[in-house]
Write a protein that holds these residues in place. Structure first.
Motif, PDB file in Angstrom:
ATOM      1  N   UNK A   1     -24.454 -48.050   7.758  1.00 54.64           N
ATOM      2  CA  UNK A   1     -25.636 -47.185   8.138  1.00 54.64           C
ATOM      3  C   UNK A   1     -26.815 -47.060   7.198  1.00 54.64           C
ATOM      4  N   UNK A   2     -27.807 -46.400   7.452  1.00 56.56           N
ATOM      5  CA  UNK A   2     -28.798 -46.177   6.838  1.00 56.56           C
ATOM      6  C   UNK A   2     -28.757 -44.704   6.255  1.00 56.56           C
ATOM      7  N   UNK A   3     -28.341 -44.801   4.908  1.00 52.81           N
ATOM      8  CA  UNK A   3     -28.003 -43.370   4.339  1.00 52.81           C
ATOM      9  C   UNK A   3     -29.179 -42.482   4.284  1.00 52.81           C
ATOM     10  N   UNK A   4     -30.261 -43.070   3.756  1.00 57.83           N
ATOM     11  CA  UNK A   4     -31.790 -42.369   3.487  1.00 57.83           C
ATOM     12  C   UNK A   4     -32.642 -43.399   3.138  1.00 57.83           C
ATOM     13  N   UNK A   5     -33.798 -42.933   3.521  1.00 56.21           N
ATOM     14  CA  UNK A   5     -35.081 -43.769   3.300  1.00 56.21           C
ATOM     15  C   UNK A   5     -35.773 -42.698   2.493  1.00 56.21           C
ATOM     16  N   UNK A   6     -36.495 -43.681   1.367  1.00 57.96           N
ATOM     17  CA  UNK A   6     -37.303 -42.518   0.407  1.00 57.96           C
ATOM     18  C   UNK A   6     -38.169 -43.451  -0.328  1.00 57.96           C
ATOM     19  N   UNK A   7     -39.531 -43.055  -0.894  1.00 56.49           N
ATOM     20  CA  UNK A   7     -40.338 -43.904  -1.467  1.00 56.49           C
ATOM     21  C   UNK A   7     -40.632 -43.209  -2.683  1.00 56.49           C
ATOM     22  N   UNK A   8     -40.949 -41.789  -2.739  1.00 56.28           N
ATOM     23  CA  UNK A   8     -41.286 -41.103  -3.994  1.00 56.28           C
ATOM     24  C   UNK A   8     -40.335 -40.663  -4.772  1.00 56.28           C
ATOM     25  N   UNK A   9     -39.074 -41.135  -4.473  1.00 56.65           N
ATOM     26  CA  UNK A   9     -38.048 -40.494  -5.094  1.00 56.65           C
ATOM     27  C   UNK A   9     -37.230 -41.777  -6.075  1.00 56.65           C
ATOM     28  N   UNK A  10     -37.800 -42.962  -6.006  1.00 54.22           N
ATOM     29  CA  UNK A  10     -37.483 -43.920  -6.823  1.00 54.22           C
ATOM     30  C   UNK A  10     -38.521 -44.720  -7.361  1.00 54.22           C
ATOM     31  N   UNK A  11     -38.895 -44.726  -8.651  1.00 55.92           N
ATOM     32  CA  UNK A  11     -40.185 -45.270  -9.190  1.00 55.92           C
ATOM     33  C   UNK A  11     -40.164 -45.395 -10.646  1.00 55.92           C
ATOM     34  N   UNK A  12     -41.163 -45.874 -11.105  1.00 56.54           N
ATOM     35  CA  UNK A  12     -41.212 -46.219 -12.583  1.00 56.54           C
ATOM     36  C   UNK A  12     -42.275 -45.451 -13.452  1.00 56.54           C
ATOM     37  N   UNK A  13     -42.134 -44.919 -14.584  1.00 51.27           N
ATOM     38  CA  UNK A  13     -43.081 -43.802 -15.222  1.00 51.27           C
ATOM     39  C   UNK A  13     -43.316 -44.689 -16.712  1.00 51.27           C
TER      40      UNK A  13
ATOM     41  N   UNK B   1     -39.949 -46.413 -17.885  1.00 55.50           N
ATOM     42  CA  UNK B   1     -38.826 -46.320 -17.442  1.00 55.50           C
ATOM     43  C   UNK B   1     -38.533 -46.219 -15.904  1.00 55.50           C
ATOM     44  N   UNK B   2     -37.543 -46.791 -15.317  1.00 50.49           N
ATOM     45  CA  UNK B   2     -37.588 -46.855 -13.788  1.00 50.49           C
ATOM     46  C   UNK B   2     -36.377 -46.111 -13.509  1.00 50.49           C
ATOM     47  N   UNK B   3     -36.195 -45.490 -12.466  1.00 49.91           N
ATOM     48  CA  UNK B   3     -35.063 -44.747 -12.061  1.00 49.91           C
ATOM     49  C   UNK B   3     -35.293 -43.744 -10.762  1.00 49.91           C
ATOM     50  N   UNK B   4     -34.491 -42.819 -10.613  1.00 52.11           N
ATOM     51  CA  UNK B   4     -34.484 -42.367  -9.257  1.00 52.11           C
ATOM     52  C   UNK B   4     -33.917 -40.650  -9.513  1.00 52.11           C
ATOM     53  N   UNK B   5     -34.000 -39.903  -8.678  1.00 53.51           N
ATOM     54  CA  UNK B   5     -33.257 -38.496  -8.415  1.00 53.51           C
ATOM     55  C   UNK B   5     -33.965 -37.723  -9.823  1.00 53.51           C
ATOM     56  N   UNK B   6     -32.839 -36.983 -10.115  1.00 53.96           N
ATOM     57  CA  UNK B   6     -33.291 -35.958 -11.072  1.00 53.96           C
ATOM     58  C   UNK B   6     -33.741 -36.671 -12.491  1.00 53.96           C
ATOM     59  N   UNK B   7     -33.141 -37.905 -12.816  1.00 59.53           N
ATOM     60  CA  UNK B   7     -33.781 -38.634 -14.022  1.00 59.53           C
ATOM     61  C   UNK B   7     -35.158 -38.929 -13.862  1.00 59.53           C
TER      62      UNK B   7
END
Length: 330
Positions: free
Chosen positions: A102-114, A182-188
């Motif tokens: 299934x498609x668990x979740x779609x996101x774009x602003x919650x996975x990025x590089x800073x 650094x690249x990552x997602x979520x709380x990090x």
């Protein structure tokens, strides 16, 4: 480029372990992420899954989707919730027999590089990243997004020092000035933003065709032997998503989800506001599992091949998508 050796080791491991999977229908283990709040966690914590499946479920948190692949290959995990498509593609390209359910979740602003703030590099000066040190969790959605962004900005990957770090490790390195981006997602990722800025917003990435979504995945052998169980699991997930879609339920769901995710309610609400949970009907359409997901996987694989991250892609990933349990869940 310094990460091909890591990918080669991962490919060898998943290929060797791919045949070791054995379904354990009477007592299953499900993988998920901490600091990645989703409606399914309300169902997890209130016993909805056990009630629907009639089995004991051992929930185990992981740091990356690549670790989920290895755990499924070894037979330690039967279902992974919200595995990123890039690590799924890396594993299946290496020969591991997995399926998207299934498609668990779609996101774009919650996975990025800073990028570190003191460098003062933004989308108009991204070329200045050449020669910089970057923390990237290899084989993940963040890695794919990083590669596509560097391609967009014309930054030569060979000019970068790329180190493999889980998001939390990358965030710490960024805050200490040990890496430049650094690249990552979520709380990090949220904490990374205290140390710098993104090059592109979620909307800007989407406009460029840099999609970001996760899937519920499982070994093909498990699904084949336990299709009813898989359908029941997906049905509970869909029910939890539908509950969250009704704002009247959020007051009771949010504290439960936040506690299980290891986050504050405020941070949980902020993260969930950036997530989209497609309905089952939407997931079964051509926009997702009806065709586009398979095409997207091939695109991800080809990008990894071009970057030297994996040796070869499959001709097609159609066999790695199985929408039958999702359809049956309704």
């Amino acid at each position: 480029m310094k990460f091909k050796t890591t990918f080669a080791a991962l490919a060898a491991t998943t290929s060797i372990l791919a045949g070791a999977q054995a379904a354990q229908a009477d007592d299953i283990t499900v993988a998920y992420f901490l600091e990645w709040p989703m409606p399914f966690q309300y169902a997890k914590e209130t016993g909805m899954y056990e009630e629907a499946l009639g089995v004991n479920i051992n929930w185990v948190s992981f740091d990356t989707g690549t670790a989920m692949s290895a755990a499924m290959a070894s037979g330690d995990v039967q279902i992974s919730v919200s595995q990123g498509i890039p690590p799924f593609v890396v594993a299946t390209s290496a020969g591991q027999d997995l399926q998207v359910l299934d498609v668990a979740v779609s996101y774009a602003d919650n996975d990025n590089c800073v990028v570190r703030a003191d460098l003062e590099i933004d989308k108009d000066s991204a070329g200045e990243l050449a020669g910089k040190k970057v923390a990237v969790p290899l084989g993940t959605a963040a890695h794919y997004g990083f590669l596509k962004q560097m391609e967009h900005f014309g930054v030569d990957l060979a000019s970068l020092e790329i180190v493999d770090m889980a998001p939390a490790e990358g965030e710490a390195a960024l805050s200490q000035g040990a890496v430049d981006m650094s690249c990552g997602w979520g709380g990090a990722l949220r904490r990374m933003l205290n140390s710098g800025n993104v090059l592109l917003t979620g909307a800007e990435k989407t406009e460029l065709g840099i999609l970001v979504f996760d899937a519920t995945t499982a070994p093909t052998s498990y699904v084949a032997e336990n299709s009813d169980q898989a359908a029941a699991f997906l049905g509970v997930t869909a029910a939890a998503n539908a509950m969250w879609a009704d704002e009247a339920n959020r007051a009771k769901m949010l504290p439960v989800i936040a506690k299980d995710a290891g986050m504050s309610e405020a941070d949980t609400a902020a993260t969930l506001s950036t997530f989209v949970f497609p309905t089952v009907e939407e997931q079964l359409s051509g926009a997702w599992l009806g065709g586009n997901a398979q095409t997207f996987m091939k695109g991800v694989a080809d990008v990894f091949v071009a970057s030297g991250s994996i040796d070869a892609s499959k001709a097609s990933y159609a066999d790695n998508v199985n929408a039958d349990p999702l359809a049956a869940s309704q």
